[in-house]
Design an enzyme around this catalytic site. Structure first.
Site, PDB file in Angstrom:
ATOM      1  N   GLN A 172     -89.634 -48.173 -88.896  1.00 46.33           N
ATOM      2  CA  GLN A 172     -90.487 -49.351 -89.075  1.00 46.33           C
ATOM      3  C   GLN A 172     -91.965 -48.989 -89.003  1.00 46.33           C
ATOM      4  O   GLN A 172     -92.793 -49.571 -89.722  1.00 46.33           O
ATOM      5  CB  GLN A 172     -90.136 -50.432 -88.050  1.00 46.33           C
ATOM      6  CG  GLN A 172     -90.248 -50.043 -86.598  1.00 46.33           C
ATOM      7  CD  GLN A 172     -88.970 -49.447 -86.026  1.00 46.33           C
ATOM      8  OE1 GLN A 172     -88.160 -48.872 -86.746  1.00 46.33           O
ATOM      9  NE2 GLN A 172     -88.785 -49.599 -84.722  1.00 46.33           N
ATOM     10  N   GLU A 188     -89.679 -22.076 -86.869  1.00 46.52           N
ATOM     11  CA  GLU A 188     -90.843 -22.892 -86.540  1.00 46.52           C
ATOM     12  C   GLU A 188     -91.782 -22.086 -85.639  1.00 46.52           C
ATOM     13  O   GLU A 188     -92.981 -21.978 -85.904  1.00 46.52           O
ATOM     14  CB  GLU A 188     -90.391 -24.168 -85.829  1.00 46.52           C
ATOM     15  CG  GLU A 188     -91.522 -25.061 -85.382  1.00 46.52           C
ATOM     16  CD  GLU A 188     -91.050 -26.208 -84.504  1.00 46.52           C
ATOM     17  OE1 GLU A 188     -91.812 -27.168 -84.328  1.00 46.52           O
ATOM     18  OE2 GLU A 188     -89.914 -26.146 -83.981  1.00 46.52           O
ATOM     19  N   HIS A 189     -91.234 -21.539 -84.557  1.00 48.56           N
ATOM     20  CA  HIS A 189     -91.971 -20.662 -83.651  1.00 48.56           C
ATOM     21  C   HIS A 189     -91.285 -19.304 -83.630  1.00 48.56           C
ATOM     22  O   HIS A 189     -90.078 -19.227 -83.399  1.00 48.56           O
ATOM     23  CB  HIS A 189     -91.966 -21.206 -82.217  1.00 48.56           C
ATOM     24  CG  HIS A 189     -92.326 -22.642 -82.088  1.00 48.56           C
ATOM     25  ND1 HIS A 189     -91.375 -23.660 -81.988  1.00 48.56           N
ATOM     26  CD2 HIS A 189     -93.531 -23.257 -82.026  1.00 48.56           C
ATOM     27  CE1 HIS A 189     -91.985 -24.818 -81.871  1.00 48.56           C
ATOM     28  NE2 HIS A 189     -93.291 -24.614 -81.894  1.00 48.56           N
ATOM     29  N   GLN A 199     -87.856 -24.188 -75.247  1.00 51.99           N
ATOM     30  CA  GLN A 199     -87.617 -25.025 -76.419  1.00 51.99           C
ATOM     31  C   GLN A 199     -86.304 -25.786 -76.309  1.00 51.99           C
ATOM     32  O   GLN A 199     -86.170 -26.895 -76.830  1.00 51.99           O
ATOM     33  CB  GLN A 199     -87.644 -24.174 -77.689  1.00 51.99           C
ATOM     34  CG  GLN A 199     -88.987 -23.533 -77.960  1.00 51.99           C
ATOM     35  CD  GLN A 199     -90.124 -24.537 -77.958  1.00 51.99           C
ATOM     36  OE1 GLN A 199     -90.179 -25.437 -78.798  1.00 51.99           O
ATOM     37  NE2 GLN A 199     -91.047 -24.408 -77.013  1.00 51.99           N
ATOM     38  N   ASP A 228     -98.046 -24.894 -77.942  1.00 49.06           N
ATOM     39  CA  ASP A 228     -97.727 -26.316 -77.864  1.00 49.06           C
ATOM     40  C   ASP A 228     -98.895 -27.134 -77.344  1.00 49.06           C
ATOM     41  O   ASP A 228     -99.041 -28.313 -77.701  1.00 49.06           O
ATOM     42  CB  ASP A 228     -96.522 -26.531 -76.940  1.00 49.06           C
ATOM     43  CG  ASP A 228     -95.205 -26.121 -77.578  1.00 49.06           C
ATOM     44  OD1 ASP A 228     -95.158 -26.001 -78.813  1.00 49.06           O
ATOM     45  OD2 ASP A 228     -94.231 -25.914 -76.834  1.00 49.06           O
ATOM     46  N   ASN A 272     -87.836 -38.155 -84.847  1.00 46.07           N
ATOM     47  CA  ASN A 272     -86.400 -37.896 -84.905  1.00 46.07           C
ATOM     48  C   ASN A 272     -85.902 -37.959 -86.348  1.00 46.07           C
ATOM     49  O   ASN A 272     -86.686 -38.094 -87.297  1.00 46.07           O
ATOM     50  CB  ASN A 272     -85.646 -38.867 -83.991  1.00 46.07           C
ATOM     51  CG  ASN A 272     -85.806 -40.322 -84.422  1.00 46.07           C
ATOM     52  OD1 ASN A 272     -86.171 -40.622 -85.557  1.00 46.07           O
ATOM     53  ND2 ASN A 272     -85.538 -41.232 -83.510  1.00 46.07           N
ATOM     54  N   THR A 326     -86.812 -28.959 -82.855  1.00 47.24           N
ATOM     55  CA  THR A 326     -87.633 -27.776 -82.620  1.00 47.24           C
ATOM     56  C   THR A 326     -86.770 -26.525 -82.542  1.00 47.24           C
ATOM     57  O   THR A 326     -85.564 -26.593 -82.273  1.00 47.24           O
ATOM     58  CB  THR A 326     -88.449 -27.931 -81.325  1.00 47.24           C
ATOM     59  OG1 THR A 326     -89.408 -26.866 -81.246  1.00 47.24           O
ATOM     60  CG2 THR A 326     -87.555 -27.900 -80.102  1.00 47.24           C
ATOM     61  N   HIS A 345    -105.095 -32.993-129.976  1.00 51.83           N
ATOM     62  CA  HIS A 345    -105.821 -32.179-128.997  1.00 51.83           C
ATOM     63  C   HIS A 345    -106.821 -31.269-129.719  1.00 51.83           C
ATOM     64  O   HIS A 345    -107.991 -31.172-129.336  1.00 51.83           O
ATOM     65  CB  HIS A 345    -104.839 -31.310-128.187  1.00 51.83           C
ATOM     66  CG  HIS A 345    -104.105 -32.041-127.116  1.00 51.83           C
ATOM     67  ND1 HIS A 345    -103.283 -33.110-127.362  1.00 51.83           N
ATOM     68  CD2 HIS A 345    -104.059 -31.837-125.768  1.00 51.83           C
ATOM     69  CE1 HIS A 345    -102.762 -33.539-126.228  1.00 51.83           C
ATOM     70  NE2 HIS A 345    -103.220 -32.798-125.237  1.00 51.83           N
ATOM     71  N   GLU A 398     -98.438 -26.095-129.995  1.00 52.43           N
ATOM     72  CA  GLU A 398     -97.670 -27.043-129.184  1.00 52.43           C
ATOM     73  C   GLU A 398     -97.422 -28.351-129.931  1.00 52.43           C
ATOM     74  O   GLU A 398     -96.911 -29.310-129.338  1.00 52.43           O
ATOM     75  CB  GLU A 398     -98.410 -27.310-127.865  1.00 52.43           C
ATOM     76  CG  GLU A 398     -98.455 -26.083-126.965  1.00 52.43           C
ATOM     77  CD  GLU A 398     -99.010 -26.390-125.585  1.00 52.43           C
ATOM     78  OE1 GLU A 398     -99.488 -27.519-125.359  1.00 52.43           O
ATOM     79  OE2 GLU A 398     -98.946 -25.487-124.719  1.00 52.43           O
ATOM     80  N   TYR A 452     -98.085 -40.144 -86.786  1.00 49.93           N
ATOM     81  CA  TYR A 452     -96.961 -40.596 -85.979  1.00 49.93           C
ATOM     82  C   TYR A 452     -96.824 -39.692 -84.768  1.00 49.93           C
ATOM     83  O   TYR A 452     -96.772 -38.465 -84.889  1.00 49.93           O
ATOM     84  CB  TYR A 452     -95.661 -40.576 -86.789  1.00 49.93           C
ATOM     85  CG  TYR A 452     -94.515 -41.198 -86.016  1.00 49.93           C
ATOM     86  CD1 TYR A 452     -94.323 -42.572 -86.024  1.00 49.93           C
ATOM     87  CD2 TYR A 452     -93.655 -40.425 -85.249  1.00 49.93           C
ATOM     88  CE1 TYR A 452     -93.305 -43.167 -85.299  1.00 49.93           C
ATOM     89  CE2 TYR A 452     -92.629 -41.005 -84.520  1.00 49.93           C
ATOM     90  CZ  TYR A 452     -92.455 -42.368 -84.548  1.00 49.93           C
ATOM     91  OH  TYR A 452     -91.450 -42.942 -83.815  1.00 49.93           O
ATOM     92  N   HIS A 471     -86.242 -29.469 -75.105  1.00 46.94           N
ATOM     93  CA  HIS A 471     -86.755 -30.552 -75.944  1.00 46.94           C
ATOM     94  C   HIS A 471     -85.662 -31.522 -76.363  1.00 46.94           C
ATOM     95  O   HIS A 471     -85.865 -32.745 -76.359  1.00 46.94           O
ATOM     96  CB  HIS A 471     -87.384 -29.971 -77.221  1.00 46.94           C
ATOM     97  CG  HIS A 471     -88.841 -29.675 -77.117  1.00 46.94           C
ATOM     98  ND1 HIS A 471     -89.807 -30.643 -77.095  1.00 46.94           N
ATOM     99  CD2 HIS A 471     -89.495 -28.498 -77.048  1.00 46.94           C
ATOM    100  CE1 HIS A 471     -91.011 -30.075 -77.011  1.00 46.94           C
ATOM    101  NE2 HIS A 471     -90.840 -28.771 -76.981  1.00 46.94           N
TER     102      HIS A 471
END
Length: 435
Positions: A193, A331-332, A262, A365, A217, A240, A424, A419, A129, A265
């Site tokens: 979708q 994140e950064h 940043q 980036d 998003n 971000t 087994h 067990e 995506y 964004h």
């Protein structure tokens, strides 16, 4: 402009630090209620639902949900040469790094005749995506596609929102990046979708994928959460964020510029300065104010910088700055200190660490060679950024000889009986009695 959190006279526990670091207010659970009917609708009505949502959310009438190959090629032919050259360089560097990080197979013999092996196998098909909201992100095409290609994924589909400005097709720079990477399966579909299409497939249009990756998003994040388990996902990407550890040796103009980079964004983007120098913090705030006034995206930048998710955090020393950074799990994370390499080596939680004054986040980036799809919202405390293993499965192989099984068979039987799983043990015993 930035709020202040003063920790210089406080010794906080790990739990308290998690509570004090700034965070964006992002309610993915509420968004789940909105995206679930969309996902179900796409499952039931397929292409018709995709077209209706494109008209509703993107304001476009879609002629081709799957972008024709000739349109992808044309986008490359008409793209600015400087952009093409930059994309080629980014692809080369990202590919070099990611191909080097594919984990090798492992084979060991834990005892005579007892052989174990592990092999990394790529998934068969991935859906990538690429967002298309406030900005256009050909760099996200590069990051997602190259990592999947380096892992050896044979089938790659890209979904990205249709653009009204371009007659319902994806942005031509996105298409050009796909052309450079040899990806010809591109869909003009965005939001929940698109996630539904990739996860469940649409007859005569798109086959279902095994993994969906890429940022988006809050509705994309919610949709990925909803389909997780039907397919694999990389993460639920949030807004971000950047955190910068700095001391009084840092350049305030560099730090201010990076915080601003940043903030442009998204209004929910987080910009956090962690410093043990109040004087330096004031110099950064002054530089940040000047730069923000001249920035192109003034409204969303100022909203981000004045939001609850952005702050200056004052610490008593570098050790406390590191503790704060680990709690924040950026994140950064940039390191602008004396002995920056040493400080970077002490960090446990960050999506990516940018070491020294000439390694700003925008380098990562686009062109550094690292991946910019990184964990957000503090999830770097336990999660990694996108990499080749995001598209690989580790399969284990077990091969024991008769003598190797005989050597430990009675121990397996003992554990099985402990067990209360006697069958087994009987599966082992059947072989021991034969030998």
């Amino acid at each position: 402009m930035l709020s202040r959190i003063d920790l210089r006279d406080r010794d906080l526990t790990a739990r308290e630090l998690l509570q004090v670091v700034p965070r964006a207010d992002l309610d993915v659970s509420h968004a789940i209620e909105i995206v679930t009917p969309i996902i179900n609708d796409v499952r039931e009505r397929g292409a018709a639902a995709l077209r209706e949502y494109a008209a509703k959310f993107d304001g476009v009438e879609i002629e081709h949900l799957r972008v024709p190959r000739e349109r992808i090629d044309q986008a490359l032919e008409t793209q600015d040469q400087a952009v093409i050259d930059a994309l080629r360089e980014a692809i080369a560097r990202v590919r070099t790094f990611h191909e080097a990080t594919v984990p090798p197979p492992v084979a060991v013999e834990v005892a005579a005749g007892a052989q174990l092996a592990q092999r990394w196998v790529p998934v068969g098909r991935v859906g990538l995506y690429v967002p298309g909201g406030l900005a256009v992100y050909p760099s996200s095409v590069v990051m997602n596609v190259v990592a999947a290609q380096a892992a050896g994924v044979p089938s790659i589909a890209v979904a990205t929102p249709p653009q009204k400005e371009f007659g319902g097709e994806p942005h031509p720079t996105i298409l050009a990046a796909c052309a450079l990477l040899g990806v010809d399966e591109v869909y003009a579909a965005g939001g929940a979708q698109a996630v539904a299409m990739l996860a469940y497939g649409v007859d005569d249009l798109c086959d279902p994928v095994d993994i969906i990756t890429g940022p988006g998003n809050v509705y994309v994040a919610a949709a990925k959460r909803a389909v997780n388990g039907v397919v694999g996902i990389d993460a639920e990407a949030g807004p971000t964020e950047i955190a910068i550890i700095a001391d009084d040796s840092a350049d305030p103009e560099f730090v201010a510029a990076d915080l601003l980079s940043q903030a442009e964004h998204d209004p929910l983007a987080g910009s956090v300065l962690i410093t043990d120098s109040e004087v330096f913090a004031e110099r950064v705030e002054q530089a940040l104010g000047r730069r923000a006034d001249d920035t192109k995206h003034l409204a969303r930048t100022k909203e981000a910088l004045t939001g609850v998710q952005s702050a200056v955090i004052l610490t008593k020393n570098i050790a406390q700055s590191i503790q704060v950074a680990d709690a924040y799990g950026a994140e950064h994370l940039e390191i602008h200190t004396r002995d920056a390499d040493d400080v970077a080596g002490r960090i446990r939680s960050a999506g990516a660490i940018f070491v020294g004054p000439y390694s700003p986040v925008p380098l990562g980036d686009y062109m550094a060679g690292s991946n910019h799809v990184l964990p957000t919202g503090g999830t770097a405390r336990f999660a990694s950024g996108l990499n080749t293993t995001s598209f690989l499965k580790a399969i284990q192989y077990i091969r024991y000889s008769e003598s190797a099984l005989k050597e430990i068979g009675h121990k397996v039987v003992a554990l099985a009986n402990a067990e209360d799983l006697p069958a087994h043990g009987q599966a082992i015993q059947a072989r021991l009695e034969r030998s």
